[in-house]
Design a protein around this motif. Structure first.
Motif, PDB file in Angstrom:
ATOM      1  N   GLU A 109       0.525  -1.265   0.108  1.00 21.78           N
ATOM      2  CA  GLU A 109       0.036   0.045   0.002  1.00 21.78           C
ATOM      3  C   GLU A 109       0.898   1.107   0.353  1.00 21.78           C
ATOM      4  O   GLU A 109       0.417   2.417  -0.435  1.00 21.78           O
ATOM      5  N   ALA A 148       0.797   4.252  -2.705  1.00 19.00           N
ATOM      6  CA  ALA A 148       0.658   5.386  -2.359  1.00 19.00           C
ATOM      7  C   ALA A 148       1.422   6.530  -3.070  1.00 19.00           C
ATOM      8  O   ALA A 148       1.175   7.418  -3.505  1.00 19.00           O
ATOM      9  N   LEU A 156      -6.677  12.386  -3.878  1.00 22.68           N
ATOM     10  CA  LEU A 156      -7.346  11.044  -3.425  1.00 22.68           C
ATOM     11  C   LEU A 156      -8.527  10.798  -3.816  1.00 22.68           C
ATOM     12  O   LEU A 156      -8.960   9.562  -3.732  1.00 22.68           O
ATOM     13  N   ARG A 193      -8.136   3.376   2.460  1.00 23.49           N
ATOM     14  CA  ARG A 193      -7.735   3.910   3.499  1.00 23.49           C
ATOM     15  C   ARG A 193      -6.432   4.103   3.782  1.00 23.49           C
ATOM     16  O   ARG A 193      -5.699   5.022   4.014  1.00 23.49           O
ATOM     17  N   GLU A 194      -5.726   2.856   3.973  1.00 21.29           N
ATOM     18  CA  GLU A 194      -4.312   2.954   3.960  1.00 21.29           C
ATOM     19  C   GLU A 194      -3.423   3.557   2.826  1.00 21.29           C
ATOM     20  O   GLU A 194      -2.474   4.191   3.322  1.00 21.29           O
ATOM     21  N   GLY A 251      -4.304   5.991   1.148  1.00 22.89           N
ATOM     22  CA  GLY A 251      -4.586   7.452   1.361  1.00 22.89           C
ATOM     23  C   GLY A 251      -3.914   7.923   2.561  1.00 22.89           C
ATOM     24  O   GLY A 251      -3.239   9.171   2.439  1.00 22.89           O
ATOM     25  N   ARG A 252      -3.614   7.318   3.391  1.00 24.42           N
ATOM     26  CA  ARG A 252      -3.119   7.771   4.704  1.00 24.42           C
ATOM     27  C   ARG A 252      -1.420   7.711   4.539  1.00 24.42           C
ATOM     28  O   ARG A 252      -0.750   8.954   4.758  1.00 24.42           O
ATOM     29  N   TYR A 253      -0.967   6.892   3.798  1.00 30.34           N
ATOM     30  CA  TYR A 253       0.423   6.940   3.445  1.00 30.34           C
ATOM     31  C   TYR A 253       0.722   7.967   2.447  1.00 30.34           C
ATOM     32  O   TYR A 253       1.690   8.540   2.411  1.00 30.34           O
ATOM     33  N   GLU A 277      -0.581  10.650   2.103  1.00 29.55           N
ATOM     34  CA  GLU A 277      -0.685  12.322   2.492  1.00 29.55           C
ATOM     35  C   GLU A 277       0.504  12.275   3.664  1.00 29.55           C
ATOM     36  O   GLU A 277       1.376  13.376   3.435  1.00 29.55           O
ATOM     37  N   GLU A 278       1.101  11.411   4.255  1.00 31.09           N
ATOM     38  CA  GLU A 278       2.112  11.222   5.194  1.00 31.09           C
ATOM     39  C   GLU A 278       3.475  11.420   4.386  1.00 31.09           C
ATOM     40  O   GLU A 278       4.269  12.416   4.663  1.00 31.09           O
ATOM     41  N   ARG A 303       3.174  15.427   1.845  1.00 32.49           N
ATOM     42  CA  ARG A 303       3.143  16.531   2.575  1.00 32.49           C
ATOM     43  C   ARG A 303       4.550  17.025   3.084  1.00 32.49           C
ATOM     44  O   ARG A 303       4.964  18.154   3.097  1.00 32.49           O
TER      45      ARG A 303
END
Length: 438
Positions: A46, A50, A118, A125-126, A128-130, A132-133, A136
């Motif tokens: 994932e 990402a 996204l 979900r995973e 998308g989280r990675y 953004e981390e 950014r």
């Protein structure tokens, strides 16, 4: 640079300028592959997916940076070839300033663009989280990387490509060391891997600025008088590179859009892993192009058009040979390669199946790219832009949406080689027209 040396032994000069550039570009690309290795093994498939979803952002930075920098380097090289040393310095200073300003503007704008991206991909979900981390922090790292690349082009034009190679080695060592510390020792995941890239880029930038303050023989940092005429001319001259990178970004967006709907994160991860090979080979092409471009610009500025054409022809033969060699090696290693990045059997099977088809494009992409570099280096932005636009957007997008609809995932792998073969026809036509002129 000495015109008689270039004409007397063009092969030696091409290699003298290109080999350090190729090594530098390969090492730079290795940073991305190393990030992928740590992302895949310590974050998961994932994490790799990402990173790939955000590649259009990276290509936006590269497109703007190359547009300003390559156009500026070509103009500076022609000024130098014509004996105008001060004019060449003014172009250098303005080019770096404009590159830095535009990169920072993109970062400010992209702060608000990550969320909408996204939503378009409907990322899990995973993933998308990675995403953004990682991105950014990369919005801080990417401007530094673009400025470093621009400074490196002028170091080559200054006749000292070995210094940029040393800085690139330092960048890679720092990045891999910090990746290991962040991902393995501290468990910081995607954010830690991005932070490693940011810190290593900033250290490299400091070394490059030191070079122009203390060591450069031709280009020196200092004040300059901003010229809209030079700015527009440089942007127009480098527009083909912008079109090429932006087209790649749009194509990557399209690839991700199609693959996410066909196979989800597994397909994107497989495409990313194969893409690392394409990215590394692309850096070989760019290294040859960046190495040959100052020689081509210098010869063209000195009214030695045949010498410039000879450099282009030789460089095209070299990249064809490199493409054939990479294709042969990766054919033998395709079963082992996917396991470097992921443990998923489904993803590894996709990688093995797609490798052979996708990498057939390496036989033709180098010739198309070097010819585009050649036209840019000689101030013929139209021909360069047409080649870049055809292979990076018009033909490629048609292939991305049509071939997968007909052949499934095999159509995804077919898109690149079919595009390069069709573009080769345009490239050959432009070169045949030039022979009539020369």
């Amino acid at each position: 640079m000495n015109l008689e040396e270039i004409k007397g032994n063009p092969a030696k000069k091409i290699m003298e300028f290109s080999v350090p550039a190729i090594i530098s570009m390969m090492l730079t690309a290795f940073i991305t592959v190393a990030d992928g290795f740590f992302m895949g093994n310590y974050v998961g498939k994932e994490g790799i997916a990402a990173v790939n979803l955000g590649l259009p952002i990276v290509y936006l930075y590269l497109g703007v940076g190359l547009m300003v920098s390559i156009g500026g380097v070509a103009m500076a090289g022609m000024c130098l070839g014509g004996g105008d040393r001060e004019g060449s310095n003014q172009i250098f200073r303005q080019t770096i300033a404009v590159t830095a300003l535009l990169s920072l503007i993109i970062s400010c704008a992209m702060v608000f663009g990550l969320g909408p991206m996204l939503l378009v991909f409907k990322a899990e979900r995973e993933v998308g989280r990675y995403f953004e981390e990682y991105y950014r922090i990369m919005l801080l790292a990417l401007p530094a990387m673009v400025i470093n690349s621009s400074l490196g082009m002028f170091i080559r034009g200054d006749g000292n490509p070995q210094f940029y190679l040393k800085v690139t080695v330092l960048n890679v060592v720092l990045n891999v060391f910090m990746d290991y510390g962040a991902a393995v020792c501290l468990g910081l995941g995607a954010a830690g891997i991005a932070l490693s890239s940011c810190l290593s880029a900033l250290v490299s930038m400091g070394c490059l600025f030191w070079y122009f303050l203390k060591k450069s023989e031709i280009y020196h940092l200092g004040t300059f008088q901003f010229s809209w005429r030079l700015c527009v001319r440089g942007i127009l001259n480098g527009s083909s590179e912008f079109i090429g990178e932006m087209s790649t970004g749009i194509a990557m967006f399209a690839y991700n859009f199609v693959i996410m709907r066909m196979t989800g994160a597994d397909g994107v991860a497989a495409f990313t892993i194969i893409g690392y090979t394409a990215y590394l080979f692309g850096m070989v092409i760019v290294g040859f192009g960046q190495g040959a471009s100052p020689l081509i610009s210098f010869c063209y500025g000195a009214r030695e058009k045949r010498a410039a054409a000879e450099i282009r022809s030789r460089t095209s033969r070299y990249v064809f040979g490199a493409g054939a060699a990479v294709l042969a090696v990766m054919t033998a290693l395709r079963g082992w390669y996917g396991g470097l990045f992921v443990s998923s059997e489904e993803v590894k099977a996709m990688v093995e199946e797609g490798m052979l088809v996708f990498m057939a494009s390496f036989l033709f992409s180098g010739i198309n790219s070097i010819t585009s570099f050649y036209f840019t280096a000689t101030g013929r932005a139209f021909e360069s832009a047409v080649i870049s636009f055809a292979r990076g957007l018009v033909i490629l997008l048609a292939c991305i949406f049509v071939l997968p609809a007909l052949f499934g995932m095999k159509g995804v792998w077919m898109a690149a080689p079919v595009t390069e073969v069709l573009t080769l026809g345009i490239t050959v036509w432009f070169l045949c027209r030039e022979k009539q002129v020369l």
